[in-house]
Design a protein around this motif. Structure first.
Motif, PDB file in Angstrom:
ATOM      1  N   SER A 176      -7.543   8.852  -3.512  1.00  0.00           N
ATOM      2  CA  SER A 176      -6.675   8.638  -2.352  1.00  0.00           C
ATOM      3  C   SER A 176      -5.346   9.373  -2.450  1.00  0.00           C
ATOM      4  O   SER A 176      -4.724   9.405  -3.510  1.00  0.00           O
ATOM      5  CB  SER A 176      -6.408   7.142  -2.167  1.00  0.00           C
ATOM      6  OG  SER A 176      -7.564   6.487  -1.703  1.00  0.00           O
ATOM      7  N   GLU A 216     -13.263   0.731  -1.237  1.00  0.00           N
ATOM      8  CA  GLU A 216     -12.808   0.000  -2.421  1.00  0.00           C
ATOM      9  C   GLU A 216     -11.504  -0.720  -2.121  1.00  0.00           C
ATOM     10  O   GLU A 216     -11.314  -1.879  -2.504  1.00  0.00           O
ATOM     11  CB  GLU A 216     -12.614   0.969  -3.595  1.00  0.00           C
ATOM     12  CG  GLU A 216     -12.149   0.287  -4.873  1.00  0.00           C
ATOM     13  CD  GLU A 216     -11.881   1.257  -6.015  1.00  0.00           C
ATOM     14  OE1 GLU A 216     -11.263   0.840  -7.012  1.00  0.00           O
ATOM     15  OE2 GLU A 216     -12.277   2.440  -5.900  1.00  0.00           O
ATOM     16  N   LEU A 217     -10.597  -0.035  -1.431  1.00  0.00           N
ATOM     17  CA  LEU A 217      -9.329  -0.647  -1.038  1.00  0.00           C
ATOM     18  C   LEU A 217      -9.571  -1.883  -0.177  1.00  0.00           C
ATOM     19  O   LEU A 217      -8.999  -2.952  -0.418  1.00  0.00           O
ATOM     20  CB  LEU A 217      -8.477   0.372  -0.281  1.00  0.00           C
ATOM     21  CG  LEU A 217      -7.104  -0.096   0.226  1.00  0.00           C
ATOM     22  CD1 LEU A 217      -6.126   1.074   0.230  1.00  0.00           C
ATOM     23  CD2 LEU A 217      -7.171  -0.686   1.621  1.00  0.00           C
ATOM     24  N   ARG A 256     -11.514   4.338   0.537  1.00  0.00           N
ATOM     25  CA  ARG A 256     -10.940   3.248   1.336  1.00  0.00           C
ATOM     26  C   ARG A 256     -11.794   1.989   1.302  1.00  0.00           C
ATOM     27  O   ARG A 256     -11.264   0.880   1.406  1.00  0.00           O
ATOM     28  CB  ARG A 256     -10.703   3.689   2.778  1.00  0.00           C
ATOM     29  CG  ARG A 256     -11.952   4.176   3.513  1.00  0.00           C
ATOM     30  CD  ARG A 256     -11.564   4.727   4.882  1.00  0.00           C
ATOM     31  NE  ARG A 256     -12.713   5.300   5.582  1.00  0.00           N
ATOM     32  CZ  ARG A 256     -13.123   6.553   5.421  1.00  0.00           C
ATOM     33  NH1 ARG A 256     -12.479   7.344   4.578  1.00  0.00           N
ATOM     34  NH2 ARG A 256     -14.166   7.012   6.075  1.00  0.00           N
ATOM     35  N   LEU A 299      -6.265   4.108  -6.941  1.00  0.00           N
ATOM     36  CA  LEU A 299      -7.470   4.686  -6.352  1.00  0.00           C
ATOM     37  C   LEU A 299      -7.511   6.181  -6.653  1.00  0.00           C
ATOM     38  O   LEU A 299      -6.611   6.923  -6.276  1.00  0.00           O
ATOM     39  CB  LEU A 299      -7.494   4.443  -4.841  1.00  0.00           C
ATOM     40  CG  LEU A 299      -7.486   2.973  -4.405  1.00  0.00           C
ATOM     41  CD1 LEU A 299      -7.473   2.869  -2.880  1.00  0.00           C
ATOM     42  CD2 LEU A 299      -8.688   2.227  -4.978  1.00  0.00           C
ATOM     43  N   GLY A 327      -2.523   5.430  -4.415  1.00  0.00           N
ATOM     44  CA  GLY A 327      -3.438   6.543  -4.587  1.00  0.00           C
ATOM     45  C   GLY A 327      -2.985   7.459  -5.708  1.00  0.00           C
ATOM     46  O   GLY A 327      -1.806   7.811  -5.788  1.00  0.00           O
ATOM     47  N   ILE A 334      -3.608   5.971   2.517  1.00  0.00           N
ATOM     48  CA  ILE A 334      -4.576   5.296   1.652  1.00  0.00           C
ATOM     49  C   ILE A 334      -5.690   4.584   2.423  1.00  0.00           C
ATOM     50  O   ILE A 334      -6.811   4.471   1.945  1.00  0.00           O
ATOM     51  CB  ILE A 334      -3.807   4.333   0.716  1.00  0.00           C
ATOM     52  CG1 ILE A 334      -4.616   4.012  -0.529  1.00  0.00           C
ATOM     53  CG2 ILE A 334      -3.312   3.112   1.448  1.00  0.00           C
ATOM     54  CD1 ILE A 334      -3.766   3.409  -1.640  1.00  0.00           C
ATOM     55  N   CYS A 335      -5.393   4.119   3.627  1.00  0.00           N
ATOM     56  CA  CYS A 335      -6.411   3.432   4.431  1.00  0.00           C
ATOM     57  C   CYS A 335      -7.405   4.411   5.055  1.00  0.00           C
ATOM     58  O   CYS A 335      -8.397   3.989   5.655  1.00  0.00           O
ATOM     59  CB  CYS A 335      -5.755   2.594   5.522  1.00  0.00           C
ATOM     60  SG  CYS A 335      -4.843   1.175   4.898  1.00  0.00           S
ATOM     61  N   GLU A 367     -10.881  -4.780  -2.220  1.00  0.00           N
ATOM     62  CA  GLU A 367      -9.857  -5.328  -3.119  1.00  0.00           C
ATOM     63  C   GLU A 367      -8.865  -6.201  -2.346  1.00  0.00           C
ATOM     64  O   GLU A 367      -8.459  -7.271  -2.812  1.00  0.00           O
ATOM     65  CB  GLU A 367      -9.116  -4.201  -3.841  1.00  0.00           C
ATOM     66  CG  GLU A 367      -9.956  -3.430  -4.856  1.00  0.00           C
ATOM     67  CD  GLU A 367     -10.242  -4.232  -6.126  1.00  0.00           C
ATOM     68  OE1 GLU A 367      -9.767  -5.377  -6.237  1.00  0.00           O
ATOM     69  OE2 GLU A 367     -10.941  -3.702  -6.990  1.00  0.00           O
ATOM     70  N   ILE A 393      -1.354  -1.401  -4.410  1.00  0.00           N
ATOM     71  CA  ILE A 393      -2.409  -0.382  -4.454  1.00  0.00           C
ATOM     72  C   ILE A 393      -1.792   0.985  -4.191  1.00  0.00           C
ATOM     73  O   ILE A 393      -1.009   1.162  -3.254  1.00  0.00           O
ATOM     74  CB  ILE A 393      -3.529  -0.666  -3.438  1.00  0.00           C
ATOM     75  CG1 ILE A 393      -4.127  -2.061  -3.653  1.00  0.00           C
ATOM     76  CG2 ILE A 393      -4.625   0.397  -3.553  1.00  0.00           C
ATOM     77  CD1 ILE A 393      -5.301  -2.379  -2.753  1.00  0.00           C
ATOM     78  N   LEU A 428       0.846  -1.195   0.000  1.00  0.00           N
ATOM     79  CA  LEU A 428       0.000   0.000   0.000  1.00  0.00           C
ATOM     80  C   LEU A 428       0.884   1.248   0.000  1.00  0.00           C
ATOM     81  O   LEU A 428       1.668   1.450   0.933  1.00  0.00           O
ATOM     82  CB  LEU A 428      -0.906   0.013   1.237  1.00  0.00           C
ATOM     83  CG  LEU A 428      -1.778  -1.226   1.478  1.00  0.00           C
ATOM     84  CD1 LEU A 428      -2.530  -1.087   2.796  1.00  0.00           C
ATOM     85  CD2 LEU A 428      -2.754  -1.431   0.325  1.00  0.00           C
TER      86      LEU A 428
END
Length: 230
Positions: free
Chosen positions: A206, A218-219, A216, A203, A175, A210-211, A222, A173, A100
């Motif tokens: 983001s 969607e994160l 988030r 994303l 942003g 990112i969290c 995924e 992932i 991430l």
């Protein structure tokens, strides 16, 4: 089959950076999830005198502890924690890796500039207290030592060669609005990691944290979908 999951936060950060994802996974799985605080980190930073080897060792000891009780190990790393996660994945041949906003190589000066201009605009309008990025980094900038910044750079430099030895499935992932690590960093990781099973997701809403981003959910979906694959 039992599953253990190690989560590793970023430089100058704390477990709070990944906690929303941890909470999501704990509510939907029966995994044992560990989210340790790296030495000198946490809500009250005390980075002076701490070396990057300590950060790696703390994550590694948490991993070894999980490996005593579980058949499969998943590892999730945020920012610098992503690079430590990649190193541990290569060393111990772990089962799945999630990166991430992983700090592999680059810093986005253009996005950082946009973030600074946004903070200046909010300050001019008298609403700087509502700017989330400003609130999160205000204290960090004051408490971060130059020595520690060099330790961060050494950590990335040490762990980077291990990207070539990651063979398990990997989810990356990033942003699109990340002011610290831009989208080309995710493409760099995809190129460097030789795993046959790789997926890169961007994303749109983001930034670096990112969290805690606007997308988030969607994160979270995924990540759960990726780690739930047979």
């Amino acid at each position: 089959m039992s599953i253990g999951c190690l989560c590793i936060h970023g430089y100058t950060g704390s477990p709070e950076e990944i906690k929303p994802l941890v909470d999501f996974l704990e509510a939907r799985t029966d995994w044992e999830i560990t989210n340790p605080t790296l030495p000198g980190h946490g809500e009250d930073l005390d980075l002076e005198g701490h070396y990057y080897q300590e950060w790696i060792a703390t994550a590694e000891l948490a991993l070894i502890d999980l490996m005593k009780r579980h058949d499969q190990i998943y590892i999730i790393g945020f920012s610098m924690g992503g690079m430590i996660a990649a190193y541990l994945t290569a060393k111990y041949r772990l089962d799945r890796l999630v990166l991430l906003s992983a700090a592999g190589k680059y810093v986005s000066l253009s996005q950082m500039g946009k973030d600074i201009l946004e903070m200046i605009a909010d300050a001019w309008k008298g609403v700087i207290a509502d700017n989330e990025l400003f609130l999160r980094y205000q204290k960090k900038l004051k408490d971060t030592y130059l020595f520690s910044t060099f330790q961060f750079m050494k950590c990335v430099q040490f762990t980077r060669p291990y990207l070539h030895h990651v063979r398990c499935p990997v989810l990356i992932i990033q942003g699109d609005l990340d002011g610290m690590v831009p989208r080309k960093a995710a493409l760099y990781l995809e190129k460097e990691i030789p795993s046959e099973e790789k997926e890169v997701i961007f994303l749109k809403k983001s930034k670096h944290l990112i969290c805690h981003g606007d997308d988030r959910e969607e994160l979270f979906d995924e990540v759960l979908s990726f780690v739930s694959q047979p």
